[in-house]
Design a protein around this motif. Sequence first.
Motif, mmCIF file in Angstrom:
data_model
loop_
_atom_site.group_PDB
_atom_site.id
_atom_site.type_symbol
_atom_site.label_atom_id
_atom_site.label_comp_id
_atom_site.label_asym_id
_atom_site.label_seq_id
_atom_site.Cartn_x
_atom_site.Cartn_y
_atom_site.Cartn_z
ATOM 1 N N VAL A 1 0.861 -1.185 0.000
ATOM 2 C CA VAL A 1 0.000 0.000 0.000
ATOM 3 C C VAL A 1 0.897 1.235 0.000
ATOM 4 O O VAL A 1 1.883 1.306 0.730
ATOM 5 N N THR A 2 0.559 2.183 -0.858
ATOM 6 C CA THR A 2 1.336 3.408 -0.977
ATOM 7 C C THR A 2 0.407 4.601 -0.818
ATOM 8 O O THR A 2 -0.637 4.658 -1.457
ATOM 9 N N MET A 3 0.806 5.524 0.054
ATOM 10 C CA MET A 3 0.015 6.727 0.242
ATOM 11 C C MET A 3 0.820 7.932 -0.211
ATOM 12 O O MET A 3 1.933 8.170 0.245
ATOM 13 N N TYR A 4 0.244 8.680 -1.140
ATOM 14 C CA TYR A 4 0.828 9.938 -1.600
ATOM 15 C C TYR A 4 0.171 11.048 -0.796
ATOM 16 O O TYR A 4 -1.055 11.150 -0.770
ATOM 17 N N GLY A 5 0.974 11.851 -0.123
ATOM 18 C CA GLY A 5 0.410 12.908 0.696
ATOM 19 C C GLY A 5 1.449 13.944 1.080
ATOM 20 O O GLY A 5 2.545 13.986 0.513
ATOM 21 N N ALA A 6 1.082 14.758 2.058
ATOM 22 C CA ALA A 6 1.959 15.818 2.556
ATOM 23 C C ALA A 6 1.722 15.984 4.054
ATOM 24 O O ALA A 6 0.610 15.749 4.541
ATOM 25 N N ASP A 7 2.754 16.396 4.759
ATOM 26 C CA ASP A 7 2.663 16.539 6.212
ATOM 27 C C ASP A 7 1.643 17.585 6.640
ATOM 28 O O ASP A 7 1.058 17.471 7.710
#
Length: 88
Positions: free
Chosen positions: A10-16
């Motif tokens: 599972v890969t999550m693309y995001g930002a802090d």
Amino acid sequence: MTDTTAPDRVTMYGADWCRDCRRTEALLNDLGVEWTKIDVEASAEAAAQAQAISGRMNIPVVHFTDGSHQVEPSDAAVRDKLAALGAL
């Protein structure tokens, strides 16, 4: 060309700075799922990859091992998908 094939985990693309990203990250950690975080703020290529997967600019983008994805998913949607994949 951007590769949008199914990831090995599972890969999550995001930002802090993204509250939904932090919530999804906490859920994945709480569930004990092996996953990878890709920071779209750190790399224009990562942001382009997330957009190529989802067709949208919104985050988080959660990319599952079956090649499907969810954008800005609820905790229940992520949990249901992981259960369907046998990851829980």
